[in-house]
Design an enzyme around this catalytic site. Structure first.
Site, mmCIF file in Angstrom:
data_model
loop_
_atom_site.group_PDB
_atom_site.id
_atom_site.type_symbol
_atom_site.label_atom_id
_atom_site.label_comp_id
_atom_site.label_asym_id
_atom_site.label_seq_id
_atom_site.Cartn_x
_atom_site.Cartn_y
_atom_site.Cartn_z
ATOM 1 N N VAL A 54 0.915 -1.243 0.061
ATOM 2 C CA VAL A 54 -0.048 0.184 -0.115
ATOM 3 C C VAL A 54 1.029 1.262 -0.026
ATOM 4 O O VAL A 54 0.740 2.062 -0.893
ATOM 5 C CB VAL A 54 -0.837 -0.287 1.185
ATOM 6 C CG1 VAL A 54 -1.671 1.226 1.453
ATOM 7 C CG2 VAL A 54 -2.064 -1.243 1.066
ATOM 8 N N LYS A 85 15.104 -2.831 2.207
ATOM 9 C CA LYS A 85 14.146 -2.352 1.077
ATOM 10 C C LYS A 85 14.547 -0.878 0.650
ATOM 11 O O LYS A 85 14.398 -0.700 -0.620
ATOM 12 C CB LYS A 85 12.830 -2.327 2.161
ATOM 13 C CG LYS A 85 11.776 -3.364 1.641
ATOM 14 C CD LYS A 85 10.407 -2.951 2.224
ATOM 15 C CE LYS A 85 9.569 -4.087 2.543
ATOM 16 N NZ LYS A 85 8.336 -3.820 3.378
ATOM 17 N N THR A 93 -5.061 -0.248 7.062
ATOM 18 C CA THR A 93 -6.605 -0.639 7.577
ATOM 19 C C THR A 93 -6.621 -0.623 8.924
ATOM 20 O O THR A 93 -5.668 -1.594 9.622
ATOM 21 C CB THR A 93 -6.883 -1.712 6.694
ATOM 22 O OG1 THR A 93 -6.986 -1.644 5.240
ATOM 23 C CG2 THR A 93 -8.311 -2.427 7.083
ATOM 24 N N PHE A 138 -8.286 1.269 -1.373
ATOM 25 C CA PHE A 138 -9.227 0.008 -1.973
ATOM 26 C C PHE A 138 -8.507 -0.373 -3.167
ATOM 27 O O PHE A 138 -9.098 -0.867 -4.269
ATOM 28 C CB PHE A 138 -10.309 0.742 -2.497
ATOM 29 C CG PHE A 138 -11.236 1.668 -1.356
ATOM 30 C CD1 PHE A 138 -11.838 0.718 -0.364
ATOM 31 C CD2 PHE A 138 -11.466 2.567 -1.221
ATOM 32 C CE1 PHE A 138 -12.658 1.264 0.606
ATOM 33 C CE2 PHE A 138 -12.051 3.530 -0.279
ATOM 34 C CZ PHE A 138 -12.833 2.616 0.703
ATOM 35 N N LEU A 139 -6.947 -0.539 -2.854
ATOM 36 C CA LEU A 139 -5.973 -0.861 -4.207
ATOM 37 C C LEU A 139 -6.232 -2.457 -4.253
ATOM 38 O O LEU A 139 -6.011 -3.181 -2.847
ATOM 39 C CB LEU A 139 -4.817 -0.250 -3.643
ATOM 40 C CG LEU A 139 -4.540 1.045 -3.476
ATOM 41 C CD1 LEU A 139 -3.287 1.199 -3.058
ATOM 42 C CD2 LEU A 139 -4.822 1.604 -4.928
ATOM 43 N N ASN A 188 -14.856 -4.458 2.502
ATOM 44 C CA ASN A 188 -14.228 -5.668 2.625
ATOM 45 C C ASN A 188 -14.990 -6.538 2.928
ATOM 46 O O ASN A 188 -14.720 -7.711 2.361
ATOM 47 C CB ASN A 188 -12.771 -5.488 3.172
ATOM 48 C CG ASN A 188 -11.665 -4.994 2.299
ATOM 49 O OD1 ASN A 188 -11.963 -4.732 1.251
ATOM 50 N ND2 ASN A 188 -10.382 -4.894 2.789
ATOM 51 N N CYS A 213 -5.684 -8.830 2.755
ATOM 52 C CA CYS A 213 -6.713 -7.795 3.192
ATOM 53 C C CYS A 213 -7.847 -8.393 3.611
ATOM 54 O O CYS A 213 -8.385 -8.327 5.041
ATOM 55 C CB CYS A 213 -6.841 -6.955 2.158
ATOM 56 S SG CYS A 213 -5.666 -5.948 1.905
HETATM 57 C C1 UDX Z 1 -8.783 -6.321 -1.599
HETATM 58 C C2 UDX Z 1 -9.742 -5.483 -1.936
HETATM 59 O O1 UDX Z 1 -10.519 -5.796 -3.011
HETATM 60 C C3 UDX Z 1 -9.399 -3.782 -2.121
HETATM 61 O O2 UDX Z 1 -10.354 -3.198 -2.389
HETATM 62 C C4 UDX Z 1 -8.852 -3.797 -0.622
HETATM 63 O O3 UDX Z 1 -8.269 -2.450 -0.557
HETATM 64 C C5 UDX Z 1 -7.714 -4.663 -0.360
HETATM 65 O O4 UDX Z 1 -8.224 -5.990 -0.625
HETATM 66 P P1 UDX Z 1 -6.957 -7.734 -2.774
HETATM 67 O O5 UDX Z 1 -6.644 -8.395 -1.385
HETATM 68 O O6 UDX Z 1 -5.562 -7.218 -3.603
HETATM 69 O O7 UDX Z 1 -7.787 -6.521 -2.593
HETATM 70 O O8 UDX Z 1 -7.696 -8.970 -3.335
HETATM 71 P P2 UDX Z 1 -9.040 -9.000 -4.497
HETATM 72 O O9 UDX Z 1 -8.999 -8.652 -5.784
HETATM 73 O O10 UDX Z 1 -9.978 -8.235 -3.693
HETATM 74 O O11 UDX Z 1 -9.236 -10.700 -4.162
HETATM 75 C C6 UDX Z 1 -9.250 -11.132 -2.889
HETATM 76 C C7 UDX Z 1 -9.308 -12.781 -2.813
HETATM 77 O O12 UDX Z 1 -10.783 -13.016 -3.239
HETATM 78 C C8 UDX Z 1 -8.489 -13.580 -3.990
HETATM 79 O O13 UDX Z 1 -7.953 -14.572 -3.104
HETATM 80 C C9 UDX Z 1 -9.434 -13.797 -5.144
HETATM 81 O O14 UDX Z 1 -8.790 -14.913 -5.839
HETATM 82 C C10 UDX Z 1 -10.940 -13.913 -4.436
HETATM 83 N N1 UDX Z 1 -11.825 -13.797 -4.920
HETATM 84 C C11 UDX Z 1 -12.088 -12.712 -5.566
HETATM 85 C C12 UDX Z 1 -12.726 -14.772 -5.468
HETATM 86 O O15 UDX Z 1 -12.619 -15.816 -5.082
HETATM 87 N N2 UDX Z 1 -13.710 -14.444 -6.125
HETATM 88 C C13 UDX Z 1 -14.130 -13.306 -6.823
HETATM 89 O O16 UDX Z 1 -15.210 -13.223 -7.639
HETATM 90 C C14 UDX Z 1 -13.286 -12.279 -6.630
#
Ligand code: UDX
Length: 448
Positions: A11, A35, A121, A152-153, A227, A279
């Site tokens: 982030v 880093k 968060t 919300f990245l 989330n 997340c």
């Molecule tokens: C998430 C939120 O989307 C983001 O807004 C927040 O700030 C950080 O957490 P991220 O953890 O990068 O982002 O991944 P995301 O794309 O949300 O996917 C999370 C998990 O859900 C992944 O393991 C993905 O494979 C799974 N997923 C996602 C599903 O199993 N089905 C879906 O339809 C969507």
């Protein structure tokens, strides 16, 4: 504006680099000197599409610098974004010790007005705690404000998400803080920047971005509620997938059918082996703990979590139904990261499956296009392979754990010929069942 970003994890790094990209002068700080050394050489310690290019560009333009010294970072900054980690404690609550430690230092090293922005968060009401900590530890009577600006990245798409958010949320206590944050995000809100990914005017995502201004508690809550809602959608469709399997329905069609209702929406309805990453799982856990402490038993979220845990058990059941015992059998895992386009393996369903299989006495092989380095360090019992073909060799089942694009284009005939038994569990429903059967696989998806 002069901005300091404290903490260069996923982030922090994306935030710092993108704030520089839209024109601010940003200094990123992290106590991890290694880093910082890597970043000073314009290399990035994580895999995130487009990020390295932006680091190089903004460093060269003199808008982005890195330091391990927090005092150096804070001295000239007006806004200080706190992006340090809030990992889960053993009891599921978020560990806020890094936030507190950083706040104390900011307080001590500040000699002019600072806007302290929580980006990590955090549980609702952490802003109040940051304010209290600043008041106790500021060395001089310097003026400051605290604000919440949740991120919300999505990993893997973060550099695209930053300039093209669905909304920007800021939680503030007064107009001064609001105006500063408006100024920081002005190029994004008004679409007044050169898109770093899509070239110039051809950027199809160029549109005005809503700015939501709330109090600090509401902004903090928006993050946890968002989330949790996303996780709830995933668990919901996964529960429906199980019902599809019981009834012969197809979860892809069901998801399509319900998702076209605008009130429901099409996103986050992909059934599979569940959600992972750093997340969703930890935010839900911490939200359950926070609400419990507030006197509310969030049973709905506990069920969301439970359904997600059960996804792994369901995969193992599918394997056992076909292979009977797993002891001594070789199983290949395609994909180890928690989702495609990232090397992040934290809370990855793939690695939970690996652990489960190893416990049952199976031999586990694995391959991931980007996450091998991280996986090799943390899970030493898996036999890591150079590619999908080597992974398939002499296995009795393959499990697709992450829907990497390259898996779609594999020579599945060759894969089949390498396996002892051509059984495939498509944990992400990424392949076409009929085609796989035609090649000669015994194919099982999730709810299809
Ligand atoms: C998430 C939120 O989307 C983001 O807004 C927040 O700030 C950080 O957490 P991220 O953890 O990068 O982002 O991944 P995301 O794309 O949300 O996917 C999370 C998990 O859900 C992944 O393991 C993905 O494979 C799974 N997923 C996602 C599903 O199993 N089905 C879906 O339809 C969507």
């Amino acid at each position: 504006m002069n901005i300091a970003v404290i903490g260069v994890g996923y982030v922090g790094l994306v935030t710092g680099v993108c704030l520089a990209e839209i024109g601010h002068k940003v200094i990123c700080q992290d106590s991890d000197e290694e880093k910082i050394r890597v970043l000073k050489e314009a290399r990035i310690p994580i895999y995130e599409p487009h990020l390295e290019k932006l680091v190089v560009r903004n460093k060269n333009k003199g808008r982005l610098s890195f330091t391990a010294n927090l005092q150096d970072a804070v001295t000239n900054a007006i806004a200080v974004f706190i992006c340090v980690g809030t990992p889960p404690l053993e009891n599921g609550e978020a560990d806020l010790s890094a936030i507190e430690a950083v706040t104390r230092k900011i307080a001590r090293f500040s000699s002019s007005y600072k806007l302290i922005v929580e980006k990590s968060t955090v549980p609702v009401q952490t802003g109040l705690w940051v304010e209290r900590t600043m008041n106790i530890h500021r060395s001089k009577n310097i003026d400051f404000d605290v604000a919440s600006n949740p991120e919300f990245l999505r990993e893997g798409q973060a550099v695209c998400d930053f300039p093209h958010p669905d909304r920007i949320v800021i939680g503030v206590q007064n107009e001064k803080a609001e105006n500063l944050l408006r100024e920081i995000y002005e190029p994004i809100i008004n679409c007044n920047f050169n898109c770093p990914i899509h070239s110039g005017n051809s950027c199809s995502e160029n549109e005005l971005v809503p700015l939501i201004v709330t109090d600090i508690n509401s902004a903090e809550l928006i993050k946890h509620a968002s989330n949790s809602f996303l996780a709830m959608k995933i668990s919901f469709i996964n529960a429906i997938a199980d019902i599809c399997e019981m009834t012969g329905a197809n979860v892809r069609d069901v998801a399509h059918g319900i998702g076209l209702d605008k009130r429901i929406g099409r996103d986050f309805l992909r059934a599979g082996i569940g959600f992972g990453g750093f997340c969703l799982p930890k935010d839900i856990q911490s939200f359950i703990k926070i609400t419990k402490r507030l006197g509310y038993d969030f049973k709905l979220l506990r069920e969301v979590e439970k359904i997600n845990e059960q996804r792994i058990v369901k995969v193992i059941e599918k394997l056992k139904r076909k292979l009977s015992t797993l002891k001594g059998k070789t199983i290949g895992l395609l994909g180890l990261s928690f989702k495609p386009d990232t090397d992040d393996i934290r809370f990855s369903p793939a690695l939970k499956i690996a652990q489960f299989l190893l416990k049952q006495g199976a031999i586990v092989k694995g391959y991931d296009p980007e996450a091998m380095g991280k996986a090799e360090k943390e899970f030493t019992e898996v036999l890591y392979c150079k590619n999908a073909y080597q992974t398939a060799e002499k296995t009795e089942a393959l499990i697709i754990c992450t829907e990497w694009e390259e898996f779609k284009n594999l020579d599945w005939k060759q894969i089949k010929s390498l396996m002892i038994y051509p059984f495939i569990v498509d944990g992400r429903n990424m392949l076409i069942k009929e085609q796989m059967i035609k090649v000669g696989f015994e194919y099982v998806g999730i709810g299809i």
